[in-house]
Design an enzyme around this catalytic site. Sequence first.
Site, PDB file in Angstrom:
ATOM      1  N   SER A  11       0.819  -1.216   0.000  1.00 43.68           N
ATOM      2  CA  SER A  11       0.000   0.000   0.000  1.00 43.68           C
ATOM      3  C   SER A  11       0.852   1.266   0.000  1.00 43.68           C
ATOM      4  O   SER A  11       0.323   2.364   0.172  1.00 43.68           O
ATOM      5  CB  SER A  11      -0.905  -0.009   1.233  1.00 43.68           C
ATOM      6  OG  SER A  11      -0.136  -0.310   2.374  1.00 43.68           O
ATOM      7  N   THR A  60      -1.993   3.508   4.245  1.00 43.67           N
ATOM      8  CA  THR A  60      -0.980   4.575   4.223  1.00 43.67           C
ATOM      9  C   THR A  60      -0.074   4.489   5.437  1.00 43.67           C
ATOM     10  O   THR A  60      -0.528   4.132   6.517  1.00 43.67           O
ATOM     11  CB  THR A  60      -1.715   5.926   4.309  1.00 43.67           C
ATOM     12  OG1 THR A  60      -2.499   6.069   3.155  1.00 43.67           O
ATOM     13  CG2 THR A  60      -0.766   7.098   4.453  1.00 43.67           C
ATOM     14  N   THR A  74       1.917   6.987   0.469  1.00 43.82           N
ATOM     15  CA  THR A  74       0.965   5.918   0.133  1.00 43.82           C
ATOM     16  C   THR A  74       0.898   5.684  -1.376  1.00 43.82           C
ATOM     17  O   THR A  74       1.195   6.591  -2.165  1.00 43.82           O
ATOM     18  CB  THR A  74      -0.449   6.304   0.642  1.00 43.82           C
ATOM     19  OG1 THR A  74      -1.328   5.192   0.525  1.00 43.82           O
ATOM     20  CG2 THR A  74      -1.033   7.470  -0.129  1.00 43.82           C
ATOM     21  N   ARG A 131      -6.834   9.410  -9.670  1.00 45.34           N
ATOM     22  CA  ARG A 131      -7.399   9.647  -8.338  1.00 45.34           C
ATOM     23  C   ARG A 131      -6.293  10.032  -7.345  1.00 45.34           C
ATOM     24  O   ARG A 131      -5.229   9.423  -7.291  1.00 45.34           O
ATOM     25  CB  ARG A 131      -8.101   8.380  -7.855  1.00 45.34           C
ATOM     26  CG  ARG A 131      -8.765   8.490  -6.476  1.00 45.34           C
ATOM     27  CD  ARG A 131      -7.899   7.943  -5.369  1.00 45.34           C
ATOM     28  NE  ARG A 131      -8.633   7.815  -4.088  1.00 45.34           N
ATOM     29  CZ  ARG A 131      -8.040   7.568  -2.938  1.00 45.34           C
ATOM     30  NH1 ARG A 131      -6.735   7.407  -2.867  1.00 45.34           N
ATOM     31  NH2 ARG A 131      -8.756   7.463  -1.837  1.00 45.34           N
ATOM     32  N   THR A 144      -5.633   7.614   8.028  1.00 43.73           N
ATOM     33  CA  THR A 144      -5.551   6.477   7.122  1.00 43.73           C
ATOM     34  C   THR A 144      -6.986   6.016   6.868  1.00 43.73           C
ATOM     35  O   THR A 144      -7.888   6.350   7.627  1.00 43.73           O
ATOM     36  CB  THR A 144      -4.681   5.352   7.709  1.00 43.73           C
ATOM     37  OG1 THR A 144      -4.564   4.293   6.749  1.00 43.73           O
ATOM     38  CG2 THR A 144      -5.262   4.800   9.008  1.00 43.73           C
ATOM     39  N   GLY A 145      -7.176   5.262   5.801  1.00 44.51           N
ATOM     40  CA  GLY A 145      -8.530   4.806   5.476  1.00 44.51           C
ATOM     41  C   GLY A 145      -9.032   5.475   4.213  1.00 44.51           C
ATOM     42  O   GLY A 145      -8.245   5.933   3.382  1.00 44.51           O
TER      43      GLY A 145
HETATM   44  N1  ASP Z   1      -5.949   7.317   2.854  1.00 40.26           N
HETATM   45  C1  ASP Z   1      -5.339   6.684   1.726  1.00 40.26           C
HETATM   46  C2  ASP Z   1      -6.072   7.033   0.483  1.00 40.26           C
HETATM   47  O1  ASP Z   1      -7.287   7.124   0.505  1.00 40.26           O
HETATM   48  C3  ASP Z   1      -5.276   5.221   1.802  1.00 40.26           C
HETATM   49  C4  ASP Z   1      -4.875   4.602   3.100  1.00 40.26           C
HETATM   50  O2  ASP Z   1      -4.885   5.172   4.144  1.00 40.26           O
HETATM   51  O3  ASP Z   1      -4.502   3.467   3.058  1.00 40.26           O
HETATM   52  O4  ASP Z   1      -5.437   7.159  -0.533  1.00 40.26           O
END
Ligand code: ASP
Length: 339
Positions: free
Chosen positions: A91, A193, A211, A221, A244-245
């Site tokens: 990731s 991330t 990330t 995106r 994160t998320g």
């Molecule tokens: N927040 C990051 C994103 O949406 C992804 C992640 O946290 O894993 O790109």
Amino acid sequence: MSDRRDFIKKAALGTIGISSVLSCSSTTANTAVIPTVKPTKKAVKPLVISTWNHGLPANEETWKQLKNGKSALDAIEAGMKIPEADPEVRSVGYGGFPDREGKVTLDACIMDHNSDCGSVSFLQGIKHPISVAKKVLQNTPHVMLSGQGALQFALAEGFKEENLLTAEAEADWKKWMEESKYKPVINMENHDTISMLVIDEAGNISGGCTTSGAAWKMHGRVGDSPIIGAGLFLDNEVGAAAATGLGEAVIRTAGSAMVVELMRQGKSPFEACKEIVERIYDKHKNHKDMEYLQVGFIAINKNGEHAGYSLRSGFNYAVCDDAQGNRMEDATFKMPWDN
Ligand code: ASP
């Protein structure tokens, strides 16, 4: 992948504890119960905290650099380069899952105690976007460079262009193409991330994020991670937060900036993270994204207190300080995954 899926399921069911330890034990334990009492964290500095298990080796390197007298920015860069270079971390950076076109596109940012920041988004072909973000901070009049322009800048700064799509990530992408036919699949397995927050010996605060973003995202995106105020924010008088998320949810709510603002108003890192996660839940509870929505925040304040809080179970973060060394702590969560 399937180990992680089982792990998340078990964690959601409350059947396993999800702390892991590098050099000393964590005393926190995750449960599926919404806490009514905020956890007490001992105030310490220096302090390094990072999201997820890949935060452990990153923290270790950052800690070493800080102890060797490097600046917080150099130390953050050195720590975050470890997961960026690790093909097993799917990731972040090299080996990260590609978008639906099969392209690995990277987002990163870095910010120091003077509120100077540098960011790159939709960067391709450069293994260490965190280093390019640091160069944006240091060598340009801007905060953010994107896409082809970010690549052009990186090459001019001497970075080498290389293929970041590993055979394993390519195979996973091809499998996803067959089965999912461009339907986005977003969950914690492809959303990890690394975000890092640091208080140095002088008590100054800095942070960074890097990330490859959401796996199988649309080409072009950009998530929350390179956006100052969304994926990362800090105010050296107050504290710092990182996310994160699902980046879209964090951008919609200016997540990290809001956590810091609540700390400015007197909330603890725990209270601030919890309030913003609950706000994100409220804004999304009838939204199409709710089915797979996960967000988590880490935060520190000027006193060296820290916290992690997520919408759903399964989020943990690495904490390194003098008192207890480098270890994982489980974030408190609002609800289990299968809720
Ligand atoms: N927040 C990051 C994103 O949406 C992804 C992640 O946290 O894993 O790109």
